[in-house]
Design a protein around this motif. Structure first.
Motif, PDB file in Angstrom:
ATOM      1  N   TRP A 636       0.845  -1.187   0.000  1.00 25.46           N
ATOM      2  CA  TRP A 636       0.000   0.000   0.000  1.00 25.46           C
ATOM      3  C   TRP A 636       0.882   1.240   0.000  1.00 25.46           C
ATOM      4  CZ3 TRP A 636      -5.525   0.540   1.903  1.00 25.46           C
ATOM      5  CH2 TRP A 636      -6.278  -0.594   1.543  1.00 25.46           C
ATOM      6  N   HIS A 637       0.242   2.383  -0.211  1.00 26.94           N
ATOM      7  CA  HIS A 637       1.006   3.633  -0.331  1.00 26.94           C
ATOM      8  C   HIS A 637       0.672   4.545   0.830  1.00 26.94           C
ATOM      9  CE1 HIS A 637       2.178   2.197  -4.243  1.00 26.94           C
ATOM     10  NE2 HIS A 637       0.940   1.763  -4.329  1.00 26.94           N
ATOM     11  N   MET A 638       1.701   5.081   1.448  1.00 27.97           N
ATOM     12  CA  MET A 638       1.496   5.773   2.714  1.00 27.97           C
ATOM     13  C   MET A 638       1.897   7.244   2.652  1.00 27.97           C
ATOM     14  SD  MET A 638       3.160   4.785   6.437  1.00 27.97           S
ATOM     15  CE  MET A 638       2.224   3.305   6.793  1.00 27.97           C
ATOM     16  N   VAL A 639       1.086   8.064   3.324  1.00 24.89           N
ATOM     17  CA  VAL A 639       1.470   9.456   3.581  1.00 24.89           C
ATOM     18  C   VAL A 639       1.361   9.672   5.081  1.00 24.89           C
ATOM     19  CG1 VAL A 639       0.773  11.865   3.341  1.00 24.89           C
ATOM     20  CG2 VAL A 639       0.789  10.381   1.347  1.00 24.89           C
ATOM     21  N   LEU A 640       2.374  10.255   5.650  1.00 21.89           N
ATOM     22  CA  LEU A 640       2.378  10.508   7.089  1.00 21.89           C
ATOM     23  C   LEU A 640       2.260  12.012   7.331  1.00 21.89           C
ATOM     24  CD1 LEU A 640       2.943   9.441  10.026  1.00 21.89           C
ATOM     25  CD2 LEU A 640       5.347   9.844   9.543  1.00 21.89           C
ATOM     26  N   PHE A 641       1.251  12.393   8.102  1.00 22.17           N
ATOM     27  CA  PHE A 641       1.141  13.778   8.561  1.00 22.17           C
ATOM     28  C   PHE A 641       1.782  13.859   9.934  1.00 22.17           C
ATOM     29  CE2 PHE A 641      -1.910  15.901   5.758  1.00 22.17           C
ATOM     30  CZ  PHE A 641      -2.472  14.820   5.089  1.00 22.17           C
ATOM     31  N   ARG A 642       2.679  14.814  10.109  1.00 21.33           N
ATOM     32  CA  ARG A 642       3.224  15.051  11.439  1.00 21.33           C
ATOM     33  C   ARG A 642       2.786  16.438  11.885  1.00 21.33           C
ATOM     34  NH1 ARG A 642       7.841  12.951   8.768  1.00 21.33           N
ATOM     35  NH2 ARG A 642       8.506  10.938   9.617  1.00 21.33           N
ATOM     36  N   ASP A 652      -3.543  17.658  17.841  1.00 21.33           N
ATOM     37  CA  ASP A 652      -4.631  16.699  17.669  1.00 21.33           C
ATOM     38  C   ASP A 652      -5.788  17.283  16.867  1.00 21.33           C
ATOM     39  OD1 ASP A 652      -3.810  14.313  18.804  1.00 21.33           O
ATOM     40  OD2 ASP A 652      -4.182  15.041  20.848  1.00 21.33           O
ATOM     41  N   ALA A 653      -6.128  18.523  17.177  1.00 24.43           N
ATOM     42  CA  ALA A 653      -7.272  19.145  16.517  1.00 24.43           C
ATOM     43  C   ALA A 653      -7.022  19.271  15.017  1.00 24.43           C
ATOM     44  CB  ALA A 653      -7.535  20.522  17.120  1.00 24.43           C
ATOM     45  N   PHE A 654      -5.797  19.657  14.637  1.00 22.45           N
ATOM     46  CA  PHE A 654      -5.482  19.778  13.217  1.00 22.45           C
ATOM     47  C   PHE A 654      -5.598  18.418  12.532  1.00 22.45           C
ATOM     48  CE2 PHE A 654      -2.102  19.249   9.989  1.00 22.45           C
ATOM     49  CZ  PHE A 654      -2.701  19.998   8.984  1.00 22.45           C
ATOM     50  N   LEU A 655      -4.980  17.405  13.124  1.00 20.78           N
ATOM     51  CA  LEU A 655      -4.979  16.096  12.471  1.00 20.78           C
ATOM     52  C   LEU A 655      -6.389  15.514  12.396  1.00 20.78           C
ATOM     53  CD1 LEU A 655      -1.667  14.563  13.856  1.00 20.78           C
ATOM     54  CD2 LEU A 655      -2.105  15.589  11.628  1.00 20.78           C
ATOM     55  N   ALA A 656      -7.213  15.782  13.404  1.00 22.48           N
ATOM     56  CA  ALA A 656      -8.598  15.304  13.361  1.00 22.48           C
ATOM     57  C   ALA A 656      -9.338  15.983  12.208  1.00 22.48           C
ATOM     58  CB  ALA A 656      -9.293  15.577  14.687  1.00 22.48           C
ATOM     59  N   ASP A 679       6.947  10.969  21.818  1.00 17.96           N
ATOM     60  CA  ASP A 679       5.808  11.815  22.070  1.00 17.96           C
ATOM     61  C   ASP A 679       6.178  13.283  22.204  1.00 17.96           C
ATOM     62  OD1 ASP A 679       3.322  12.442  22.815  1.00 17.96           O
ATOM     63  OD2 ASP A 679       3.213  10.998  24.456  1.00 17.96           O
ATOM     64  N   ARG A 680       7.303  13.533  22.859  1.00 15.45           N
ATOM     65  CA  ARG A 680       7.703  14.907  23.076  1.00 15.45           C
ATOM     66  C   ARG A 680       9.155  15.042  22.641  1.00 15.45           C
ATOM     67  NH1 ARG A 680       8.814  18.472  27.513  1.00 15.45           N
ATOM     68  NH2 ARG A 680       9.707  16.673  28.546  1.00 15.45           N
ATOM     69  N   LYS A 681       9.452  16.036  21.839  1.00 18.28           N
ATOM     70  CA  LYS A 681      10.816  16.237  21.380  1.00 18.28           C
ATOM     71  C   LYS A 681      11.096  17.719  21.359  1.00 18.28           C
ATOM     72  CE  LYS A 681      13.837  15.197  17.496  1.00 18.28           C
ATOM     73  NZ  LYS A 681      13.973  14.479  16.239  1.00 18.28           N
ATOM     74  N   ALA A 682      12.264  18.099  21.902  1.00 15.74           N
ATOM     75  CA  ALA A 682      12.664  19.503  21.981  1.00 15.74           C
ATOM     76  C   ALA A 682      11.526  20.373  22.498  1.00 15.74           C
ATOM     77  CB  ALA A 682      13.152  19.992  20.611  1.00 15.74           C
ATOM     78  N   GLY A 683      10.816  19.870  23.499  1.00 14.02           N
ATOM     79  CA  GLY A 683       9.811  20.676  24.177  1.00 14.02           C
ATOM     80  C   GLY A 683       8.449  20.727  23.510  1.00 14.02           C
ATOM     81  N   LYS A 684       8.297  20.039  22.363  1.00 10.65           N
ATOM     82  CA  LYS A 684       7.003  20.085  21.676  1.00 10.65           C
ATOM     83  C   LYS A 684       6.313  18.727  21.690  1.00 10.65           C
ATOM     84  CE  LYS A 684       7.357  24.084  18.846  1.00 10.65           C
ATOM     85  NZ  LYS A 684       8.065  24.284  17.579  1.00 10.65           N
ATOM     86  N   HIS A 685       4.973  18.773  21.751  1.00 10.22           N
ATOM     87  CA  HIS A 685       4.206  17.533  21.664  1.00 10.22           C
ATOM     88  C   HIS A 685       4.046  17.147  20.209  1.00 10.22           C
ATOM     89  CE1 HIS A 685       3.164  17.277  25.884  1.00 10.22           C
ATOM     90  NE2 HIS A 685       3.192  18.598  25.849  1.00 10.22           N
ATOM     91  N   ARG A 686       4.192  15.875  19.943  1.00  9.16           N
ATOM     92  CA  ARG A 686       4.182  15.433  18.549  1.00  9.16           C
ATOM     93  C   ARG A 686       3.085  14.404  18.320  1.00  9.16           C
ATOM     94  NH1 ARG A 686       8.903  12.660  17.697  1.00  9.16           N
ATOM     95  NH2 ARG A 686       9.487  13.526  15.688  1.00  9.16           N
ATOM     96  N   ARG A 687       2.314  14.643  17.270  1.00 11.34           N
ATOM     97  CA  ARG A 687       1.213  13.753  16.937  1.00 11.34           C
ATOM     98  C   ARG A 687       1.347  13.353  15.471  1.00 11.34           C
ATOM     99  NH1 ARG A 687       0.781  13.671  21.662  1.00 11.34           N
ATOM    100  NH2 ARG A 687      -1.082  13.981  22.930  1.00 11.34           N
ATOM    101  N   GLN A 688       0.756  12.236  15.104  1.00 14.49           N
ATOM    102  CA  GLN A 688       0.786  11.887  13.688  1.00 14.49           C
ATOM    103  C   GLN A 688      -0.498  11.233  13.217  1.00 14.49           C
ATOM    104  OE1 GLN A 688       3.368   7.874  13.720  1.00 14.49           O
ATOM    105  NE2 GLN A 688       4.593   9.721  13.872  1.00 14.49           N
ATOM    106  N   LEU A 689      -0.664  11.291  11.903  1.00 16.67           N
ATOM    107  CA  LEU A 689      -1.820  10.694  11.259  1.00 16.67           C
ATOM    108  C   LEU A 689      -1.298   9.964  10.020  1.00 16.67           C
ATOM    109  CD1 LEU A 689      -5.080  10.836  11.156  1.00 16.67           C
ATOM    110  CD2 LEU A 689      -4.690  12.492   9.339  1.00 16.67           C
ATOM    111  N   ILE A 690      -1.691   8.707   9.911  1.00 16.88           N
ATOM    112  CA  ILE A 690      -1.239   7.940   8.749  1.00 16.88           C
ATOM    113  C   ILE A 690      -2.401   7.767   7.785  1.00 16.88           C
ATOM    114  CG2 ILE A 690      -0.493   5.640   8.002  1.00 16.88           C
ATOM    115  CD1 ILE A 690       1.081   5.491  10.672  1.00 16.88           C
ATOM    116  N   PHE A 691      -2.128   8.051   6.519  1.00 12.49           N
ATOM    117  CA  PHE A 691      -3.144   7.840   5.491  1.00 12.49           C
ATOM    118  C   PHE A 691      -2.576   6.860   4.471  1.00 12.49           C
ATOM    119  CE2 PHE A 691      -5.133   9.254   1.404  1.00 12.49           C
ATOM    120  CZ  PHE A 691      -6.410   8.795   1.700  1.00 12.49           C
ATOM    121  N   GLN A 692      -3.358   5.821   4.174  1.00  8.03           N
ATOM    122  CA  GLN A 692      -2.873   4.812   3.239  1.00  8.03           C
ATOM    123  C   GLN A 692      -3.863   4.576   2.104  1.00  8.03           C
ATOM    124  OE1 GLN A 692       0.142   1.792   4.329  1.00  8.03           O
ATOM    125  NE2 GLN A 692      -1.674   1.089   5.405  1.00  8.03           N
TER     126      GLN A 692
END
Ligand code: ADP
Ligand code: ZN
Ligand code: ZN
Length: 731
Positions: A636-642, A652-656, A679-692
């Motif tokens: 399958w073909h994947m796009v990752l939103f970070r 979270d709100a943006f990815l939703a 989950d947290r890097k350089a002081g920021k919270h990190r979320r992701q959304l995978i679309f396939q």
């Protein structure tokens, strides 16, 4: 005459920008030339992508082009088309992609034309003048008399120790003129090719590979799957010979130049032709020179890392990617392009063959080869005198370890060392210890900006976060309970090196990792010392696993691989298989038989068993079947939103909101929003959304229509977000 231009600018906005062409530029402007334009309060350099007679912007809003920098397109048509194609594929702006394709110096406005030479000559006034007036100025007289004999290039001027003050004085008198002439590229290699060494007689498999690749005309892509030491490089050399003889250029991409000095040497030794080497340590001007040498045809061979892919060629002949599975071909920051995929596209646009070589092909290329989209060639025999390796697993459950080494491993090491051979130990953790532990309360010291432990660097007296670069002096007291009983937890290469020096005082140890090779040239000198046999024990990270040829290494030990078997990333088994096979390939490359020992708590792990018993080729094919079952890439073909933000809710709100815009039916799949593995890097919270998507085309269509809506989401303003097509790394 056009009155307006559309310009692609190096900004993340996925659009081009309109500008007015002032009268004098109107008849010189053309698509593919660079222009300088005002943008907000700055001036930017961009590329003209269209010429028009009308413009939708109001008269007052449209600004003038400041300067036109080129009289002809900076990129050849094929590369221009490649950037157009990849901007659409990688879902970025054309300006961003063009920025990737141009060397920094050109992005800053340097002249793209061929190199020129400045020389000095006498002006008409100078020709009239009489040397006798310079009697009291001997330096001026000397220079003047030299110029009376003809022009003098600036290089000669410096080399021949003329006085700068004298030059200035003569220029002030108005006696000197400066000439500028472009240097015609030296294309001698195209008319006569000289080999500096006699090639090996190809074995049967190599000969078949060379013949079947050179028998086809035009574009075709071949996967050359050949175990380490099977002679892939020799196949490249044989193909190069044919390409060069036909007067055509070759582009060779390698994972990291610093790691492959031996490979580059082999090209140099075989062919007496100009070679341009492109890597990240070049200055902007050196890089531009290499780019020009490719474009003018002066460089017969262009060899470089990922970004060298965009070097123009006057007479393109072939593109070769060595170690095509290597993750460094995928750019992680900014536009996440994959040099392998773009190389195939470039080959298609230039109508030339593309060759992908590896002992451990990526599942992507393997799938293409098995499906018949690529030609598939295999080299299964070790070329020359090399023998097959012996492999073994050491079960370290309940076993006492000395700095991570078990007794059976130490015994085996001693035998190989006593026999006069070299031993290589692989441990993929640099530093002294991967964590700092309080013996009193059990607290592990964690980076205050990331979800990660600090690594202890004893020799620097520091703890460092390998994820954000945060660093402190090693604390004396526990941050939680104040106890002074702090100790390193786990083993890093620095500690292993120390322990080995104590255990084997008679055998010199060298450590190769990012910490010991930071200085320019230090890796090369370490590698040379290893070749000379100055060191008997080699300790290192991934850096030691790649491509090197160590004829005296007969034992390779892998220390701590259990982590790799448990990672959450679906690519972890593939990566582990590649790493193990590459590291193992360092053993017994010459006439001596090799042994590989792997220490693990997981000696029954089916993946491990599979890999060791059946070898990478079979292992990879069963991994591919699993990916197909699980509907994962490359099936399958994947796009990752970070998305990252100071407040997790914003990401979270943006990815939703993105998820709500994407289709979620049978040929598509949406996973998330989820916290990123870190989950947290350089002081920021990190979320992701995978679309396939099941089909590549389907995925493209979704983004062709939805991307602008995603960009316009109000939630997009409250976080930093990026898109990664075909992500290689889910961290
Ligand atoms: P790979 O690139 O697949 O790791 P190389 O091309 O580096 O393999 O070859 C491994 C070794 O075998 C090198 O020392 C090379 O000189 C030697 N070699 C390759 N092909 C031949 C051949 N046909 N005859 C003899 N030696 C060969
Ligand atoms: Zn404590
Ligand atoms: Zn950190």
């Amino acid at each position: 005459m056009p009155t307006f231009v559309e310009v692609a600018l190096p900004v993340p906005l996925r659009q081009s920008f309109s500008y007015r062409l002032p009268e004098p530029l109107a008849d010189r402007a053309l698509i593919g030339a660079r222009v300088k334009v005002p943008f907000g309060r700055q001036q930017l350099i961009g590329l003209i992508v269209a010429l028009t007679d009308s413009c939708a912007l109001a008269e007052t809003q449209i600004k003038n082009v400041i300067e036109l920098l080129d009289d002809s397109p900076v990129l050849p048509d094929s590369l221009y088309k490649l950037t157009l194609w990849s901007a659409r594929y990688y879902l970025c702006s054309q300006g961003q992609m063009l920025t990737q394709a141009l060397p920094v110096a050109l992005r800053k406005g340097a002249d793209a034309a061929p190199k020129s030479r400045q020389s000095l000559t006498l002006s008409p006034a100078g020709n009239e003048a009489d040397a006798a007036v310079l009697k009291r100025a001997p330096a001026q007289k000397k220079l003047f008399e030299r110029l009376q004999q003809g022009p003098l290039s600036l290089d000669e001027f410096s080399a021949m120790e003329f006085s700068k003050a004298a030059l200035k004085a003569l220029e002030d008198k108005g006696w000197i003129a400066r000439l500028e002439e472009t240097i015609a590229p030296d294309l001698g290699w195209r008319s006569e090719l000289t080999l500096d060494e006699t090639p090996h007689r190809l074995n049967q498999e190599q000969a078949v590979a060379v013949a079947s690749i050179s028998a086809r005309e035009g574009f075709h892509c071949t996967l050359l799957e050949g175990i380490t030491g099977s002679g892939k490089t020799e196949v490249y050399l044989a193909l190069l010979e044919q390409v060069l003889k036909a007067g055509k250029q070759a582009l060779i991409l390698v994972p990291e130049i610093g790691l492959t000095p031996q490979t580059i040497d082999r090209f140099r030794r075989r062919f007496r032709v100009p070679l341009a080497v492109i890597h990240s340590n070049l200055t902007d001007n050196q890089r531009l020179d290499a780019w020009r040498a490719g474009r003018s045809g002066e460089a017969a061979i262009i060899i470089g890392t990922r970004s060298a892919l965009f070097t123009p060629m006057a007479w393109p002949g072939i593109i070769i990617l060595d170690e095509e599975h290597d993750a460094s071909f995928k750019q992680q920051e900014g536009v996440g392009y994959h040099a392998r995929d773009l190389a195939v596209m470039r080959g298609h646009l230039e109508n030339i063959p593309v060759l992908l070589g590896s002992a451990t092909p990526s599942l992507e290329s393997l799938q293409n080869a098995l499906a018949g989209r690529y030609h598939h060639l295999q080299l299964g025999e070790r070329a020359g005198a090399a023998k097959k390796v012996r492999q073994g697993i050491i079960d370290i459950r309940h076993q006492p370890l000395k700095a991570g080494m078990s007794q059976p491993l130490l015994n085996e090491m001693r035998q190989h060392l006593e026999a006069g051979n070299q031993v290589l130990l692989f441990l993929n953790r640099r530093g002294f210890a991967p964590a700092l532990l309080c013996h009193e309360c059990g607290h592990l010291h964690e980076c205050d900006r990331c979800d990660a432990f600090f690594t202890v660097h004893q020799s620097l007296g520091e703890i460092r976060c390998h994820h954000c670069g945060n660093q402190y002096a090693i604390p004396r007291q526990c941050h939680q309970c104040g106890s002074t009983m702090l100790m390193g937890q786990g083993i890093g290469t620095e500690q292993l090196e120390q322990a080995l020096k104590q255990e084997f005082p008679r055998f010199p140890v060298v450590r190769i990792d990012r910490d010991t090779t930071r200085l320019k040239g230090s890796l090369e000198s370490h590698l040379q010392a290893i070749q000379r046999g100055d060191f008997k024990i080699l300790v290192g990270t991934q850096m030691l696993a790649k491509g090197h040829h160590f004829p005296d290494v007969t034992l390779v030990g892998l220390l701590d691989v259990d982590g790799a078997l448990f990672s959450a990333d679906f690519r972890a088994p593939e990566r582990f298989g590649q790493l193990y096979t590459q590291v193992a390939g360092r053993a017994g490359r010459a006439a001596k038989p090799g042994t590989v020992l792997l220490q693990t708590h997981q000696s029954d792990n089916p993946l491990l068993r599979d890999l060791l018993h059946r070898g990478y080729g079979e292992f990879a094919r069963s991994q591919l079947a699993e990916r197909q079952q699980a509907a994962l890439p490359p099936a399958w073909h994947m796009v990752l939103f970070r998305a990252e933000a100071h407040r997790a809710e914003d990401a979270d709100a943006f990815l939703a909101a993105v998820a709500a815009l994407l289709p979620n039916e049978k040929d598509f799949e949406i996973i998330g929003p989820l916290p990123a593995p870190m989950d947290r890097k350089a002081g920021k919270h990190r979320r992701q959304l995978i679309f396939q998507a099941r089909h590549r085309q389907g995925l493209q269509q979704v983004f062709d229509t939805r991307l602008s809506e995603i960009e316009a989401l109000p939630e997009a303003k409250r976080c930093r977000w990026t898109l990664d097509r075909d992500p290689q790394d889910l961290l």
